[in-house]
Design a protein around this motif. Structure first.
Motif, PDB file in Angstrom:
ATOM      1  N   VAL A  14      48.590  45.612   1.367  1.00  0.00           N
ATOM      2  CA  VAL A  14      48.000  45.543   2.695  1.00  0.00           C
ATOM      3  C   VAL A  14      46.541  44.973   2.139  1.00  0.00           C
ATOM      4  O   VAL A  14      46.009  45.427   1.353  1.00  0.00           O
ATOM      5  CB  VAL A  14      47.951  46.635   3.424  1.00  0.00           C
ATOM      6  CG1 VAL A  14      46.926  46.579   4.639  1.00  0.00           C
ATOM      7  CG2 VAL A  14      49.258  47.101   3.839  1.00  0.00           C
ATOM      8  N   SER A  15      45.996  43.823   2.945  1.00  0.00           N
ATOM      9  CA  SER A  15      44.659  43.603   2.795  1.00  0.00           C
ATOM     10  C   SER A  15      43.859  43.372   4.139  1.00  0.00           C
ATOM     11  O   SER A  15      44.754  43.204   5.307  1.00  0.00           O
ATOM     12  CB  SER A  15      44.692  42.084   1.965  1.00  0.00           C
ATOM     13  OG  SER A  15      45.251  41.202   2.818  1.00  0.00           O
ATOM     14  N   PHE A  16      42.765  43.433   4.247  1.00  0.00           N
ATOM     15  CA  PHE A  16      41.897  43.149   5.251  1.00  0.00           C
ATOM     16  C   PHE A  16      41.091  41.798   5.231  1.00  0.00           C
ATOM     17  O   PHE A  16      40.336  41.815   4.152  1.00  0.00           O
ATOM     18  CB  PHE A  16      40.901  44.245   5.648  1.00  0.00           C
ATOM     19  CG  PHE A  16      41.627  45.406   6.018  1.00  0.00           C
ATOM     20  CD1 PHE A  16      41.898  45.577   7.520  1.00  0.00           C
ATOM     21  CD2 PHE A  16      41.808  46.500   5.294  1.00  0.00           C
ATOM     22  CE1 PHE A  16      42.317  46.741   8.028  1.00  0.00           C
ATOM     23  CE2 PHE A  16      42.563  47.675   5.669  1.00  0.00           C
ATOM     24  CZ  PHE A  16      42.622  47.849   6.939  1.00  0.00           C
ATOM     25  N   ILE A  21      41.961  46.737   0.106  1.00  0.00           N
ATOM     26  CA  ILE A  21      41.616  47.711   1.166  1.00  0.00           C
ATOM     27  C   ILE A  21      40.149  48.342   0.842  1.00  0.00           C
ATOM     28  O   ILE A  21      39.917  48.650  -0.422  1.00  0.00           O
ATOM     29  CB  ILE A  21      42.583  48.813   1.018  1.00  0.00           C
ATOM     30  CG1 ILE A  21      43.879  48.384   1.326  1.00  0.00           C
ATOM     31  CG2 ILE A  21      42.270  50.029   1.764  1.00  0.00           C
ATOM     32  CD1 ILE A  21      45.193  49.331   1.408  1.00  0.00           C
ATOM     33  N   ASP A  22      39.245  48.446   1.861  1.00  0.00           N
ATOM     34  CA  ASP A  22      38.037  49.100   1.681  1.00  0.00           C
ATOM     35  C   ASP A  22      38.712  50.525   2.123  1.00  0.00           C
ATOM     36  O   ASP A  22      38.833  50.816   3.385  1.00  0.00           O
ATOM     37  CB  ASP A  22      37.325  48.569   2.740  1.00  0.00           C
ATOM     38  CG  ASP A  22      35.857  49.242   2.899  1.00  0.00           C
ATOM     39  OD1 ASP A  22      35.712  50.306   2.128  1.00  0.00           O
ATOM     40  OD2 ASP A  22      34.939  48.649   3.648  1.00  0.00           O
ATOM     41  N   SER A  23      38.075  51.485   1.098  1.00  0.00           N
ATOM     42  CA  SER A  23      38.453  52.944   1.404  1.00  0.00           C
ATOM     43  C   SER A  23      37.863  53.430   2.761  1.00  0.00           C
ATOM     44  O   SER A  23      38.725  54.282   3.495  1.00  0.00           O
ATOM     45  CB  SER A  23      38.121  53.803   0.249  1.00  0.00           C
ATOM     46  OG  SER A  23      36.575  53.722   0.332  1.00  0.00           O
ATOM     47  N   THR A  24      36.820  53.041   3.595  1.00  0.00           N
ATOM     48  CA  THR A  24      36.266  53.538   4.673  1.00  0.00           C
ATOM     49  C   THR A  24      37.193  53.139   5.659  1.00  0.00           C
ATOM     50  O   THR A  24      36.986  53.810   6.806  1.00  0.00           O
ATOM     51  CB  THR A  24      35.013  53.023   4.967  1.00  0.00           C
ATOM     52  OG1 THR A  24      34.727  51.726   4.837  1.00  0.00           O
ATOM     53  CG2 THR A  24      34.178  53.551   3.678  1.00  0.00           C
ATOM     54  N   GLN A  25      38.008  52.311   5.574  1.00  0.00           N
ATOM     55  CA  GLN A  25      38.958  51.847   6.776  1.00  0.00           C
ATOM     56  C   GLN A  25      40.279  52.614   6.924  1.00  0.00           C
ATOM     57  O   GLN A  25      41.028  52.209   7.728  1.00  0.00           O
ATOM     58  CB  GLN A  25      39.359  50.087   6.377  1.00  0.00           C
ATOM     59  CG  GLN A  25      38.075  49.470   6.597  1.00  0.00           C
ATOM     60  CD  GLN A  25      38.444  47.914   6.215  1.00  0.00           C
ATOM     61  OE1 GLN A  25      38.732  47.713   5.282  1.00  0.00           O
ATOM     62  NE2 GLN A  25      38.059  47.062   7.077  1.00  0.00           N
ATOM     63  N   VAL A  26      40.399  53.449   5.867  1.00  0.00           N
ATOM     64  CA  VAL A  26      41.924  54.162   5.888  1.00  0.00           C
ATOM     65  C   VAL A  26      41.518  55.550   6.488  1.00  0.00           C
ATOM     66  O   VAL A  26      40.626  56.256   5.739  1.00  0.00           O
ATOM     67  CB  VAL A  26      42.350  53.656   4.426  1.00  0.00           C
ATOM     68  CG1 VAL A  26      43.715  54.683   4.309  1.00  0.00           C
ATOM     69  CG2 VAL A  26      42.830  52.437   4.078  1.00  0.00           C
ATOM     70  N   VAL A  27      42.549  56.017   7.213  1.00  0.00           N
ATOM     71  CA  VAL A  27      42.731  57.469   7.396  1.00  0.00           C
ATOM     72  C   VAL A  27      44.331  57.856   7.233  1.00  0.00           C
ATOM     73  O   VAL A  27      45.250  57.042   7.813  1.00  0.00           O
ATOM     74  CB  VAL A  27      42.139  57.752   8.998  1.00  0.00           C
ATOM     75  CG1 VAL A  27      42.311  59.077   9.180  1.00  0.00           C
ATOM     76  CG2 VAL A  27      40.691  57.150   9.092  1.00  0.00           C
TER      77      VAL A  27
END
Length: 109
Positions: A14-16, A21-27
């Protein structure tokens, strides 16, 4: 595209906006959407370490990520064990929440 079966697969596939991945974007949540702060913090820590210390494109599974981190960081074995567990955590689904700028990874919490 290969199947996305666990959190390593998410990290790998997965990419944005064509970036990792930016860790702050994941929950990390359960299937009902309830956040799991402990697993979220652990996964974010793994993502940050991976982004800092290793080339994820050369890793084919969670074990290779852990081996690379072991070779390139002074992280103790117990921390690496926890990283391995979170990367192997089975993924039940992904929910994109664009209004929050987040991706929720659904696990059995």
């Amino acid at each position: 595209m290969d199947a996305v079966n666990n959190l390593f697969d998410v990290l790998k596939m997965v990419s944005f906006n064509h970036l990792g991945i930016d860790s702050t974007q994941v929950v990390i949540t359960d299937v009902a959407g309830k956040p799991n702060g402990l697993l979220t913090d652990l996964f974010r820590d793994v993502v940050n370490k991976v982004n800092l210390f290793i080339d994820l494109s050369s890793a084919h599974d969670a074990g290779e990520v852990i081996a690379s981190l072991q070779n390139h960081t002074p992280l103790p074995d117990d921390v690496l064990d926890e990283y391995g567990k979170i990367l192997r955590e089975p993924l039940l689904g992904i929910n994109f929440a664009p209004q929050k700028g987040q991706m929720e990874l659904l696990v059995n919490g």
